[in-house]
Design an enzyme around this catalytic site. Sequence first.
Site, mmCIF file in Angstrom:
data_model
loop_
_atom_site.group_PDB
_atom_site.id
_atom_site.type_symbol
_atom_site.label_atom_id
_atom_site.label_comp_id
_atom_site.label_asym_id
_atom_site.label_seq_id
_atom_site.Cartn_x
_atom_site.Cartn_y
_atom_site.Cartn_z
ATOM 1 N N LYS A 11 0.812 -1.221 0.000
ATOM 2 C CA LYS A 11 0.000 0.000 0.000
ATOM 3 C C LYS A 11 0.854 1.284 0.000
ATOM 4 C CE LYS A 11 -4.116 -1.944 2.272
ATOM 5 N NZ LYS A 11 -5.007 -1.796 3.455
ATOM 6 N N TYR A 51 -12.506 -1.679 -3.598
ATOM 7 C CA TYR A 51 -13.017 -1.697 -2.223
ATOM 8 C C TYR A 51 -14.540 -1.508 -2.166
ATOM 9 C CZ TYR A 51 -8.457 -1.868 0.114
ATOM 10 O OH TYR A 51 -7.235 -2.257 0.599
ATOM 11 N N PHE A 59 -15.209 4.582 6.880
ATOM 12 C CA PHE A 59 -13.837 4.902 6.476
ATOM 13 C C PHE A 59 -13.631 4.818 4.963
ATOM 14 C CE2 PHE A 59 -14.006 0.387 7.723
ATOM 15 C CZ PHE A 59 -13.554 -0.223 6.568
ATOM 16 N N ARG A 87 -2.253 -14.145 4.853
ATOM 17 C CA ARG A 87 -2.953 -13.477 5.963
ATOM 18 C C ARG A 87 -2.139 -13.626 7.256
ATOM 19 N NH1 ARG A 87 -7.059 -9.942 4.760
ATOM 20 N NH2 ARG A 87 -7.579 -10.145 6.948
ATOM 21 N N THR A 93 -5.475 -6.507 11.016
ATOM 22 C CA THR A 93 -5.741 -5.226 10.337
ATOM 23 C C THR A 93 -5.174 -4.049 11.121
ATOM 24 O OG1 THR A 93 -7.807 -6.222 9.561
ATOM 25 C CG2 THR A 93 -7.577 -3.832 9.300
ATOM 26 N N ARG A 104 2.485 -6.191 9.370
ATOM 27 C CA ARG A 104 1.806 -5.022 9.938
ATOM 28 C C ARG A 104 2.375 -4.628 11.303
ATOM 29 N NH1 ARG A 104 -4.238 -6.667 7.777
ATOM 30 N NH2 ARG A 104 -4.260 -5.310 5.937
ATOM 31 N N ASN A 114 -1.984 0.538 6.722
ATOM 32 C CA ASN A 114 -1.467 -0.704 7.307
ATOM 33 C C ASN A 114 -0.655 -1.546 6.313
ATOM 34 O OD1 ASN A 114 -3.595 -1.570 5.805
ATOM 35 N ND2 ASN A 114 -4.750 -2.477 7.480
ATOM 36 N N HIS A 117 -2.356 -5.258 1.668
ATOM 37 C CA HIS A 117 -3.666 -5.901 1.491
ATOM 38 C C HIS A 117 -3.414 -7.353 1.148
ATOM 39 C CE1 HIS A 117 -7.660 -6.908 -0.017
ATOM 40 N NE2 HIS A 117 -7.008 -7.557 -0.978
ATOM 41 N N GLU A 128 -9.959 -10.684 -7.233
ATOM 42 C CA GLU A 128 -9.001 -9.573 -7.099
ATOM 43 C C GLU A 128 -7.848 -9.709 -8.100
ATOM 44 O OE1 GLU A 128 -8.081 -9.535 -2.893
ATOM 45 O OE2 GLU A 128 -10.086 -8.782 -2.390
#
Length: 140
Positions: A11, A51, A59, A87, A93, A104, A114, A117, A128
């Site tokens: 990100k 998203y 948010f 993950r 998150t 993270r 963070n 993704h 995706e």
Amino acid sequence: MAVTRTFSIIKPDATKRNLTGAITKMLEDAGLRVVASKRIHMTREQAEGFYAVHSERPFFGELVDFMMSEPVVVQVLEGEDAVKRNRDIMGATNPAEAAEGTIRKEHALSIGENSVHGSDSEENAKIEIDFFFKPEEIVG
Ligand code: UDP
């Protein structure tokens, strides 16, 4: 365990701090292989589309602006049980809740900024991956 694929984004908070290599190394060390990768600057259309599932969340506007704020690196990752493996190495998150040794915990700035993704299911991984990559861009 079957070899599968998942979708990852490094990100804007991370590309801005020049952490693309550091994060990719953590993914590779976790047993994931980068089989497609490109650096892009997301358009509003891409960020909102990607998203869309969060469009009713408070948010959403901030998240879309953040994802367009700097370049991102979109990747397809391959490995045994890739969705879960990714993950696990990403961490929770909210970085305050992320386990030691996760991306993270190590790098994220906040629950919004963070650093990474990762798809949350095999079904979403396929959607995706198709959102950002043509089949011929993925080289396994
Ligand atoms: N997010 C946020 N505020 C929140 C929850 C989520 O800004 O309270 C952002 C954050 O960047 C997160 C993304 O929205 O990574 C998607 O949220 P999700 O719950 O799907 O978390 P993830 O799957 O990324 O861990």
